[in-house]
Design a protein around this motif. Sequence first.
Motif, PDB file in Angstrom:
ATOM      1  N   ALA A  23       4.225  29.577  43.473  1.00  0.00           N
ATOM      2  CA  ALA A  23       5.241  30.131  42.998  1.00  0.00           C
ATOM      3  C   ALA A  23       6.439  29.017  42.433  1.00  0.00           C
ATOM      4  CB  ALA A  23       5.955  31.117  43.682  1.00  0.00           C
ATOM      5  N   VAL A  24       6.349  28.047  43.485  1.00  0.00           N
ATOM      6  CA  VAL A  24       7.662  26.959  43.312  1.00  0.00           C
ATOM      7  C   VAL A  24       7.249  26.029  42.270  1.00  0.00           C
ATOM      8  CG1 VAL A  24       8.756  25.134  44.341  1.00  0.00           C
ATOM      9  CG2 VAL A  24       8.531  27.161  45.602  1.00  0.00           C
ATOM     10  N   ILE A  25       5.934  25.852  41.873  1.00  0.00           N
ATOM     11  CA  ILE A  25       5.419  24.973  40.982  1.00  0.00           C
ATOM     12  C   ILE A  25       5.720  25.631  39.576  1.00  0.00           C
ATOM     13  CG2 ILE A  25       3.474  23.891  39.722  1.00  0.00           C
ATOM     14  CD1 ILE A  25       2.450  23.333  42.884  1.00  0.00           C
ATOM     15  N   GLY A  26       5.164  26.900  39.392  1.00  0.00           N
ATOM     16  CA  GLY A  26       5.344  27.612  38.478  1.00  0.00           C
ATOM     17  C   GLY A  26       6.874  27.770  37.747  1.00  0.00           C
ATOM     18  N   ALA A  27       7.816  27.972  38.713  1.00  0.00           N
ATOM     19  CA  ALA A  27       9.322  28.159  38.602  1.00  0.00           C
ATOM     20  C   ALA A  27       9.747  26.930  37.953  1.00  0.00           C
ATOM     21  CB  ALA A  27       9.828  28.868  39.556  1.00  0.00           C
ATOM     22  N   GLY A  28       9.006  25.733  38.787  1.00  0.00           N
ATOM     23  CA  GLY A  28       9.949  24.473  38.160  1.00  0.00           C
ATOM     24  C   GLY A  28       9.344  24.117  36.865  1.00  0.00           C
ATOM     25  N   ILE A  29       8.033  24.297  36.281  1.00  0.00           N
ATOM     26  CA  ILE A  29       7.514  24.092  35.277  1.00  0.00           C
ATOM     27  C   ILE A  29       8.271  24.942  34.328  1.00  0.00           C
ATOM     28  CG2 ILE A  29       5.544  24.268  33.497  1.00  0.00           C
ATOM     29  CD1 ILE A  29       3.700  23.242  35.930  1.00  0.00           C
ATOM     30  N   GLY A  30       8.389  26.077  34.317  1.00  0.00           N
ATOM     31  CA  GLY A  30       8.942  27.173  33.396  1.00  0.00           C
ATOM     32  C   GLY A  30      10.618  26.899  33.221  1.00  0.00           C
ATOM     33  N   ILE A  31      11.120  26.231  34.273  1.00  0.00           N
ATOM     34  CA  ILE A  31      12.533  26.144  34.235  1.00  0.00           C
ATOM     35  C   ILE A  31      12.660  24.671  33.442  1.00  0.00           C
ATOM     36  CG2 ILE A  31      14.580  25.472  35.175  1.00  0.00           C
ATOM     37  CD1 ILE A  31      14.008  27.519  37.473  1.00  0.00           C
ATOM     38  N   GLY A  32      11.838  23.604  33.600  1.00  0.00           N
ATOM     39  CA  GLY A  32      11.708  22.730  32.754  1.00  0.00           C
ATOM     40  C   GLY A  32      11.586  22.701  31.195  1.00  0.00           C
ATOM     41  N   LYS A  33      10.563  23.712  30.988  1.00  0.00           N
ATOM     42  CA  LYS A  33      10.530  23.929  29.751  1.00  0.00           C
ATOM     43  C   LYS A  33      11.737  24.719  28.948  1.00  0.00           C
ATOM     44  CE  LYS A  33       5.519  24.010  29.342  1.00  0.00           C
ATOM     45  NZ  LYS A  33       4.350  24.574  28.986  1.00  0.00           N
ATOM     46  N   ILE A  34      12.328  25.632  29.749  1.00  0.00           N
ATOM     47  CA  ILE A  34      13.465  26.388  29.147  1.00  0.00           C
ATOM     48  C   ILE A  34      14.404  25.149  28.889  1.00  0.00           C
ATOM     49  CG2 ILE A  34      15.271  27.718  29.680  1.00  0.00           C
ATOM     50  CD1 ILE A  34      13.132  29.565  31.450  1.00  0.00           C
ATOM     51  N   GLY A  35      14.882  24.492  29.741  1.00  0.00           N
ATOM     52  CA  GLY A  35      15.709  23.406  29.465  1.00  0.00           C
ATOM     53  C   GLY A  35      15.483  22.468  28.128  1.00  0.00           C
ATOM     54  N   GLY A  36      14.151  22.019  28.126  1.00  0.00           N
ATOM     55  CA  GLY A  36      13.843  21.110  27.237  1.00  0.00           C
ATOM     56  C   GLY A  36      14.004  21.736  25.871  1.00  0.00           C
ATOM     57  N   SER A  37      13.489  23.026  25.854  1.00  0.00           N
ATOM     58  CA  SER A  37      13.472  23.799  24.461  1.00  0.00           C
ATOM     59  C   SER A  37      15.005  23.970  24.166  1.00  0.00           C
ATOM     60  CB  SER A  37      12.733  25.206  24.690  1.00  0.00           C
ATOM     61  OG  SER A  37      11.475  25.028  24.920  1.00  0.00           O
ATOM     62  N   ALA A  38      15.824  24.295  25.199  1.00  0.00           N
ATOM     63  CA  ALA A  38      17.141  24.645  24.889  1.00  0.00           C
ATOM     64  C   ALA A  38      17.808  23.137  24.341  1.00  0.00           C
ATOM     65  CB  ALA A  38      18.036  25.132  25.934  1.00  0.00           C
ATOM     66  N   MET A  39      17.612  22.065  24.764  1.00  0.00           N
ATOM     67  CA  MET A  39      18.043  20.806  24.392  1.00  0.00           C
ATOM     68  C   MET A  39      17.535  20.550  22.961  1.00  0.00           C
ATOM     69  SD  MET A  39      20.140  19.647  26.545  1.00  0.00           S
ATOM     70  CE  MET A  39      20.438  21.620  27.204  1.00  0.00           C
ATOM     71  N   GLU A  40      16.252  20.505  22.689  1.00  0.00           N
ATOM     72  CA  GLU A  40      15.869  20.535  21.135  1.00  0.00           C
ATOM     73  C   GLU A  40      16.917  21.628  20.215  1.00  0.00           C
ATOM     74  OE1 GLU A  40      11.714  21.264  21.363  1.00  0.00           O
ATOM     75  OE2 GLU A  40      11.208  19.714  22.405  1.00  0.00           O
ATOM     76  N   ALA A  41      16.982  22.853  20.664  1.00  0.00           N
ATOM     77  CA  ALA A  41      17.727  23.899  19.846  1.00  0.00           C
ATOM     78  C   ALA A  41      18.952  23.316  19.778  1.00  0.00           C
ATOM     79  CB  ALA A  41      17.671  24.967  20.510  1.00  0.00           C
ATOM     80  N   ILE A  42      19.644  22.788  20.801  1.00  0.00           N
ATOM     81  CA  ILE A  42      21.040  22.485  20.573  1.00  0.00           C
ATOM     82  C   ILE A  42      21.111  21.241  19.522  1.00  0.00           C
ATOM     83  CG2 ILE A  42      22.961  21.167  21.803  1.00  0.00           C
ATOM     84  CD1 ILE A  42      22.202  23.378  23.984  1.00  0.00           C
ATOM     85  N   ALA A  43      19.961  20.223  19.747  1.00  0.00           N
ATOM     86  CA  ALA A  43      19.986  19.092  18.844  1.00  0.00           C
ATOM     87  C   ALA A  43      19.863  19.641  17.379  1.00  0.00           C
ATOM     88  CB  ALA A  43      18.880  18.041  19.197  1.00  0.00           C
ATOM     89  N   ARG A  44      19.107  20.653  16.990  1.00  0.00           N
ATOM     90  CA  ARG A  44      19.058  21.014  15.665  1.00  0.00           C
ATOM     91  C   ARG A  44      20.195  21.867  15.243  1.00  0.00           C
ATOM     92  NH1 ARG A  44      14.515  24.572  16.539  1.00  0.00           N
ATOM     93  NH2 ARG A  44      13.782  23.653  18.483  1.00  0.00           N
ATOM     94  N   GLN A  45      20.800  22.696  16.175  1.00  0.00           N
ATOM     95  CA  GLN A  45      21.952  23.410  15.811  1.00  0.00           C
ATOM     96  C   GLN A  45      23.297  23.236  16.749  1.00  0.00           C
ATOM     97  OE1 GLN A  45      20.291  27.101  15.542  1.00  0.00           O
ATOM     98  NE2 GLN A  45      20.864  27.245  13.195  1.00  0.00           N
ATOM     99  N   PRO A  46      23.840  22.065  16.624  1.00  0.00           N
ATOM    100  CA  PRO A  46      24.982  21.735  17.544  1.00  0.00           C
ATOM    101  C   PRO A  46      26.015  22.882  17.583  1.00  0.00           C
ATOM    102  CG  PRO A  46      24.614  19.840  16.013  1.00  0.00           C
ATOM    103  CD  PRO A  46      23.653  21.151  15.595  1.00  0.00           C
ATOM    104  N   GLU A  47      26.258  23.517  16.593  1.00  0.00           N
ATOM    105  CA  GLU A  47      27.280  24.603  16.573  1.00  0.00           C
ATOM    106  C   GLU A  47      27.112  25.710  17.366  1.00  0.00           C
ATOM    107  OE1 GLU A  47      24.617  25.214  13.022  1.00  0.00           O
ATOM    108  OE2 GLU A  47      25.731  23.375  13.715  1.00  0.00           O
ATOM    109  N   ALA A  48      25.877  26.076  17.578  1.00  0.00           N
ATOM    110  CA  ALA A  48      25.294  27.194  18.341  1.00  0.00           C
ATOM    111  C   ALA A  48      25.044  26.803  19.793  1.00  0.00           C
ATOM    112  CB  ALA A  48      24.271  27.571  17.833  1.00  0.00           C
TER     113      ALA A  48
END
Length: 84
Positions: free
Chosen positions: A27-52
Amino acid sequence: MLLAVLLQSAAAAGLGKLGAALGAAIAVIGAGIGIGKIGGSAMEAIARQPEAAGDIRMNMIIIAALVEGVALIAIIVCLLTLFL
């Protein structure tokens, strides 16, 4: 019914503690991996659309909290299995 039988047999064999520890670890490993992917994807999205950035960050925090909540519930279930 089946769960009760499985838990009784695992407790009799002494495997209940091992199963609870493995469940908590997964459970802990899965949550860590999931939150890491969420953060990485969010940073990529912010880099593509800084206004959002505000909307993306808000959605990222909400989803990360939901993932963390599921992991916490899984750990609580594992601890209850361990001690009860």
